[in-house]
Design a protein around this motif. Structure first.
Motif, mmCIF file in Angstrom:
data_model
loop_
_atom_site.group_PDB
_atom_site.id
_atom_site.type_symbol
_atom_site.label_atom_id
_atom_site.label_comp_id
_atom_site.label_asym_id
_atom_site.label_seq_id
_atom_site.Cartn_x
_atom_site.Cartn_y
_atom_site.Cartn_z
ATOM 1 N N HIS A 1 -44.906 31.377 -31.020
ATOM 2 C CA HIS A 1 -44.696 30.826 -29.680
ATOM 3 C C HIS A 1 -43.418 29.977 -29.650
ATOM 4 C CE1 HIS A 1 -48.831 32.068 -28.773
ATOM 5 N NE2 HIS A 1 -49.197 31.490 -29.907
ATOM 6 N N VAL A 2 -42.778 29.906 -28.479
ATOM 7 C CA VAL A 2 -41.460 29.271 -28.382
ATOM 8 C C VAL A 2 -41.400 28.263 -27.235
ATOM 9 C CG1 VAL A 2 -39.020 29.689 -27.875
ATOM 10 C CG2 VAL A 2 -40.259 31.244 -29.394
ATOM 11 N N LEU A 3 -40.913 27.063 -27.563
ATOM 12 C CA LEU A 3 -40.572 26.053 -26.572
ATOM 13 C C LEU A 3 -39.114 25.674 -26.819
ATOM 14 C CD1 LEU A 3 -41.199 24.026 -24.323
ATOM 15 C CD2 LEU A 3 -42.158 22.489 -26.058
ATOM 16 N N LEU A 4 -38.232 26.058 -25.892
ATOM 17 C CA LEU A 4 -36.804 25.792 -26.037
ATOM 18 C C LEU A 4 -36.413 24.507 -25.340
ATOM 19 C CD1 LEU A 4 -35.080 29.234 -25.294
ATOM 20 C CD2 LEU A 4 -35.782 28.307 -27.506
ATOM 21 N N GLU A 5 -35.561 23.713 -25.994
ATOM 22 C CA GLU A 5 -34.936 22.608 -25.283
ATOM 23 C C GLU A 5 -34.000 23.196 -24.216
ATOM 24 O OE1 GLU A 5 -34.389 19.779 -24.253
ATOM 25 O OE2 GLU A 5 -35.654 18.480 -25.462
ATOM 26 N N LYS A 6 -33.725 22.400 -23.182
ATOM 27 C CA LYS A 6 -32.793 22.844 -22.151
ATOM 28 C C LYS A 6 -31.360 22.717 -22.676
ATOM 29 C CE LYS A 6 -31.437 18.518 -21.367
ATOM 30 N NZ LYS A 6 -30.061 18.050 -21.671
ATOM 31 N N PRO A 7 -30.452 23.575 -22.170
ATOM 32 C CA PRO A 7 -30.706 24.772 -21.380
ATOM 33 C C PRO A 7 -31.203 25.902 -22.267
ATOM 34 C CG PRO A 7 -28.369 24.592 -21.843
ATOM 35 C CD PRO A 7 -29.005 23.353 -22.418
ATOM 36 N N ALA A 8 -31.715 26.955 -21.641
ATOM 37 C CA ALA A 8 -32.240 28.082 -22.411
ATOM 38 C C ALA A 8 -31.133 28.807 -23.167
ATOM 39 C CB ALA A 8 -32.965 29.052 -21.487
ATOM 40 N N GLY A 9 -29.905 28.597 -22.757
ATOM 41 C CA GLY A 9 -28.742 29.201 -23.409
ATOM 42 C C GLY A 9 -27.492 28.750 -22.686
ATOM 43 N N VAL A 10 -26.366 29.268 -23.102
ATOM 44 C CA VAL A 10 -25.087 28.882 -22.494
ATOM 45 C C VAL A 10 -24.689 29.858 -21.393
ATOM 46 C CG1 VAL A 10 -22.613 28.588 -22.939
ATOM 47 C CG2 VAL A 10 -24.301 27.687 -24.560
ATOM 48 N N PHE B 1 -43.952 31.324 -24.025
ATOM 49 C CA PHE B 1 -42.509 31.084 -24.015
ATOM 50 C C PHE B 1 -42.216 30.108 -22.878
ATOM 51 C CE2 PHE B 1 -38.329 33.064 -22.373
ATOM 52 C CZ PHE B 1 -37.574 32.099 -23.020
ATOM 53 N N ALA B 2 -41.708 28.927 -23.221
ATOM 54 C CA ALA B 2 -41.480 27.873 -22.231
ATOM 55 C C ALA B 2 -40.149 27.177 -22.492
ATOM 56 C CB ALA B 2 -42.621 26.861 -22.275
ATOM 57 N N VAL B 3 -39.683 26.446 -21.475
ATOM 58 C CA VAL B 3 -38.454 25.658 -21.576
ATOM 59 C C VAL B 3 -38.798 24.193 -21.317
ATOM 60 C CG1 VAL B 3 -36.090 25.352 -20.750
ATOM 61 C CG2 VAL B 3 -37.104 27.626 -20.760
ATOM 62 N N PHE B 4 -38.097 23.303 -22.010
ATOM 63 C CA PHE B 4 -38.403 21.875 -21.934
ATOM 64 C C PHE B 4 -37.793 21.229 -20.681
ATOM 65 C CE2 PHE B 4 -40.241 19.662 -25.718
ATOM 66 C CZ PHE B 4 -40.817 18.627 -25.002
ATOM 67 N N PHE B 5 -38.206 21.713 -19.506
ATOM 68 C CA PHE B 5 -37.800 21.071 -18.255
ATOM 69 C C PHE B 5 -38.791 19.947 -17.976
ATOM 70 C CE2 PHE B 5 -35.743 25.290 -17.073
ATOM 71 C CZ PHE B 5 -34.461 24.824 -17.305
ATOM 72 N N ASN B 6 -38.636 18.854 -18.714
ATOM 73 C CA ASN B 6 -39.622 17.780 -18.647
ATOM 74 C C ASN B 6 -39.697 17.110 -17.281
ATOM 75 O OD1 ASN B 6 -37.020 16.799 -20.197
ATOM 76 N ND2 ASN B 6 -37.758 15.026 -19.067
ATOM 77 N N ASP C 1 -43.370 5.009 -10.972
ATOM 78 C CA ASP C 1 -42.941 4.494 -12.269
ATOM 79 C C ASP C 1 -42.399 5.650 -13.084
ATOM 80 O OD1 ASP C 1 -43.706 1.860 -11.811
ATOM 81 O OD2 ASP C 1 -45.770 2.252 -12.452
ATOM 82 N N ASN C 2 -41.251 5.433 -13.702
ATOM 83 C CA ASN C 2 -40.647 6.463 -14.539
ATOM 84 C C ASN C 2 -40.789 6.040 -15.998
ATOM 85 O OD1 ASN C 2 -39.268 8.636 -15.512
ATOM 86 N ND2 ASN C 2 -37.275 8.056 -14.683
ATOM 87 N N VAL C 3 -41.851 6.467 -16.648
ATOM 88 C CA VAL C 3 -42.125 6.094 -18.032
ATOM 89 C C VAL C 3 -41.345 7.033 -18.942
ATOM 90 C CG1 VAL C 3 -43.889 5.769 -19.790
ATOM 91 C CG2 VAL C 3 -44.426 5.296 -17.379
ATOM 92 N N TRP C 4 -40.335 6.492 -19.633
ATOM 93 C CA TRP C 4 -39.481 7.328 -20.460
ATOM 94 C C TRP C 4 -40.301 7.992 -21.554
ATOM 95 C CZ3 TRP C 4 -37.950 8.113 -25.470
ATOM 96 C CH2 TRP C 4 -36.833 8.924 -25.651
ATOM 97 N N GLY C 5 -40.119 9.290 -21.690
ATOM 98 C CA GLY C 5 -40.800 10.035 -22.737
ATOM 99 C C GLY C 5 -42.119 10.656 -22.318
ATOM 100 N N GLN C 6 -42.749 10.135 -21.265
ATOM 101 C CA GLN C 6 -44.056 10.649 -20.888
ATOM 102 C C GLN C 6 -43.979 12.103 -20.430
ATOM 103 O OE1 GLN C 6 -47.147 9.175 -21.220
ATOM 104 N NE2 GLN C 6 -47.811 11.243 -20.722
ATOM 105 N N GLN C 7 -42.894 12.449 -19.696
ATOM 106 C CA GLN C 7 -42.775 13.833 -19.236
ATOM 107 C C GLN C 7 -42.601 14.805 -20.410
ATOM 108 O OE1 GLN C 7 -40.187 11.662 -17.717
ATOM 109 N NE2 GLN C 7 -41.611 10.964 -16.155
ATOM 110 N N HIS C 8 -41.929 14.343 -21.474
ATOM 111 C CA HIS C 8 -41.789 15.181 -22.669
ATOM 112 C C HIS C 8 -43.160 15.446 -23.288
ATOM 113 C CE1 HIS C 8 -37.860 13.202 -22.196
ATOM 114 N NE2 HIS C 8 -37.341 14.249 -22.825
ATOM 115 N N ILE C 9 -43.962 14.409 -23.367
ATOM 116 C CA ILE C 9 -45.312 14.543 -23.921
ATOM 117 C C ILE C 9 -46.126 15.519 -23.083
ATOM 118 C CG2 ILE C 9 -47.474 13.295 -24.354
ATOM 119 C CD1 ILE C 9 -45.654 10.806 -24.914
#
Length: 400
Positions: free
Chosen positions: A105-114, A134-139, A323-331
């Motif tokens: 399984h794949v989770l890519l950081e953004k962007p998915a490519g150049v 297959f997902a992209v890290f659009f947190n 409230d914008n809790v840094w890191g929570q969207q990544h989790i």
């Protein structure tokens, strides 16, 4: 039946180190302290990095985790069910393809490519592996503020969108940032500047909320306020084909920075300030209906002064603070990724969506290079050739 996802992290830079810390409670890179998150669905079983010092540090701090100097060895080890990539943009698609070929399984950081050509190749491989996640890290799609906006727009609460404007210039980067590594802010190393490094989340959110435009016209400035080859200032105009327009303004040299999003519909308007405060204006009738009923121009003057019956009777205004809790969207993205693997919970950011933001960024670059409006369905091979020209020019300048 899998009960827990065995995750391998490729790249132990700041982002990879953050994910490792979030999942294990062990911090390997200096910076803001990291707290272990409640992520029982995921266990880090392996990491890969080309830096020997980082590998040795991880081995000493986390002796139960397999450590590799080559990501292919990690994929072939049998020690991971899934990977997350935190490496150079050019490598995202390549690593995703190699993992999928091995039924990982794949989770890519953004962007998915150049460029879209490489991302489409990845998507085609993923289509042949429908059993894999297959997902992209659009947190930012997990940010409660933007999820609320998505709900409002999809429910038709502000009607048909007429105009979208986003000025996002909170990316201040001094020259020292670019000088840290030779690959930074280069066509060969990153494939672009602010469009591929800092602003992909906003590019994704614009299309996620408002759809893809039909045409793009852009003015990009390259090395405008910094000694770099790529863009540090962008103004892009989107044409949605139905009369609606959009504008994106972003840069890395605004030391005070602005973050303001406006979405105007025929039944209301959304204004977001600093990704925290949302003001939603809802009309009880569409603007077209209100326009048709105004026959007395004195009513317009009253409307401008805030004393019109139209304003009092037909307009509702709601303001919400988030409230914008840094890191929570990544989790939350990690949780959603694992949940899809374990029980097929729908993905918030499926990998197939990753090509849209790349396509928009490519169209913006291409428009600025050619100084003309570009159809969103541009020739992918032509864009790739133009990108290679930029890389060759960059190398020649370095030699001189």
């Amino acid at each position: 039946m899998m009960k827990k996802v065995r995750l391998g992290i490729i790249g132990m830079g700041q982002q990879g180190g953050f994910y490792l810390g979030t999942l294990t409670g062990i911090q390997i890179n200096p910076g803001k302290p990291i707290e272990k998150a409640d992520l029982e669905q995921i266990e880090v079983t392996a990491v890969s990095d080309i830096d020997p010092a980082k590998r040795e540090k991880i081995k000493s701090l986390l002796p139960n985790i397999h450590v590799y100097d080559n990501y292919i060895d990690m994929l072939d080890s049998g020690n991971v069910d899934a990977i997350v990539t935190t490496v150079s943009h050019y490598l995202h698609s390549e690593m995703g393809i190699e993992a999928l070929k091995r039924n990982i399984h794949v989770l890519l950081e953004k962007p998915a490519g150049v460029y879209t050509k490489q991302v489409q190749e990845l998507i085609d491989v993923a289509k042949g592996k429908p059993e894999l996640t297959f997902a992209v890290f659009f947190n930012q799609r997990m940010n409660p503020l933007y999820r609320k906006l998505k709900e409002i727009i999809d429910n038709g609460e502000i009607g048909e969108i007429r105009r979208t404007n986003w000025i996002i210039t909170t990316w201040y980067r001094p020259q020292a940032y670019y000088d840290m590594s030779a690959w930074r802010a280069t066509w060969e190393g990153e494939g672009g500047g602010v469009l591929v490094n800092q602003a992909p989340h906003q590019i994704d959110l614009m299309q996620w909320l408002c759809g893809m435009p039909k045409k793009v016209y852009a003015k990009c400035q390259y090395g405008y306020q910094r000694d770099i080859a790529v863009e540090d200032d962008v103004t892009a105009l989107f044409d949605y084909g139905n009369g609606a327009t959009g504008v994106l303004v972003t840069c890395t040299h605004d030391i005070v920075g602005s973050d303001r999003l406006e979405i105007l519909g025929d039944k209301g308007k959304i204004v977001v300030n600093n990704s925290r405060t949302v003001t939603i204006t809802r009309l009880k009738k569409s603007e077209s209906e209100i326009n048709a009923q105004i026959t007395d121009l004195t009513e317009v003057y009253k409307l401008m002064r805030g004393s019109s019956n139209i304003q009092n009777e037909l307009i509702d205004v709601e303001t919400i603070e988030f409230d914008n809790v840094w890191g929570q969207q990544h989790i939350d993205i990690l949780k959603n990724f694992a949940a899809n693997i374990l029980d097929k919970t729908p993905l918030v950011a499926p990998g197939s969506d990753g090509i849209r933001g790349v396509r928009l960024a490519n169209a913006i670059h291409l428009s600025s290079w050619l100084n003309k409006e570009i159809d969103i369905d541009f020739d992918e091979n032509f864009f790739y050739e133009k990108l290679q020209e930029k890389i060759r020019e960059e190398k020649n300048e370095q030699i001189i």
